[in-house]
Design a protein around this motif. Structure first.
Motif, PDB file in Angstrom:
ATOM      1  N   THR A  44       0.836  -1.203   0.000  1.00  0.00           N
ATOM      2  CA  THR A  44       0.000   0.000   0.000  1.00  0.00           C
ATOM      3  C   THR A  44       0.867   1.249   0.000  1.00  0.00           C
ATOM      4  N   ARG A  45       1.894   1.264   0.862  1.00  0.00           N
ATOM      5  CA  ARG A  45       2.778   2.427   0.962  1.00  0.00           C
ATOM      6  C   ARG A  45       3.536   2.647  -0.342  1.00  0.00           C
ATOM      7  N   GLU A  46       4.091   1.557  -0.898  1.00  0.00           N
ATOM      8  CA  GLU A  46       4.847   1.695  -2.145  1.00  0.00           C
ATOM      9  C   GLU A  46       3.956   2.149  -3.293  1.00  0.00           C
ATOM     10  N   ALA A  50       4.449   5.561  -5.426  1.00  0.00           N
ATOM     11  CA  ALA A  50       4.530   5.562  -6.891  1.00  0.00           C
ATOM     12  C   ALA A  50       3.553   6.575  -7.479  1.00  0.00           C
ATOM     13  N   ILE A  51       2.344   6.644  -6.911  1.00  0.00           N
ATOM     14  CA  ILE A  51       1.352   7.612  -7.382  1.00  0.00           C
ATOM     15  C   ILE A  51       1.861   9.031  -7.156  1.00  0.00           C
ATOM     16  N   LYS A  56       3.997  14.075  -9.339  1.00  0.00           N
ATOM     17  CA  LYS A  56       5.041  15.101  -9.317  1.00  0.00           C
ATOM     18  C   LYS A  56       5.686  15.225 -10.696  1.00  0.00           C
ATOM     19  N   ALA A  57       5.973  14.086 -11.343  1.00  0.00           N
ATOM     20  CA  ALA A  57       6.571  14.104 -12.677  1.00  0.00           C
ATOM     21  C   ALA A  57       5.624  14.752 -13.681  1.00  0.00           C
ATOM     22  N   ALA A  58       4.327  14.444 -13.588  1.00  0.00           N
ATOM     23  CA  ALA A  58       3.355  15.036 -14.511  1.00  0.00           C
ATOM     24  C   ALA A  58       3.250  16.547 -14.290  1.00  0.00           C
TER      25      ALA A  58
END
Length: 90
Positions: A44-46, A50-51, A56-58
């Motif tokens: 869940t944390r990972e 990732a989300i 942030k990248a978007a």
């Protein structure tokens, strides 16, 4: 990790070391390893991490392409000088 101590100034070297450790995420990892993390909690944390990275990248890509405005930068205040009082919103 290595920090140079200049002029026997250990306090400054400690501040630099703490800042480096903060940037590397060592404190976060130490906190996470204090107790056992169940595999389901880890997934869940990972997934959440990732989300967060993808968003942030978007956001950075949209700023680069000019689709959204970049956040305003705070003015630099030289060390030893007081920060100006925030402007009152009217």
């Amino acid at each position: 990790m290595q920090v140079l101590v200049r002029d026997n100034n250990v306090e400054q070297a400690l501040r630099v070391l703490k800042k480096k450790m903060q940037r590397e995420g060592i404190f976060r990892e130490m906190k996470a390893r204090r107790a056992y993390e169940k595999p389901s909690e880890r997934r869940t944390r990972e997934g959440a991490e990732a989300i967060r990275r993808a968003k942030k990248a978007a956001r950075k890509q949209a700023i680069r392409e000019g689709l959204i405005a970049a956040p305003k930068k705070k003015p630099m205040v030289p060390r030893g000088q007081p920060r100006p009082a925030p402007a009152a919103a009217e």
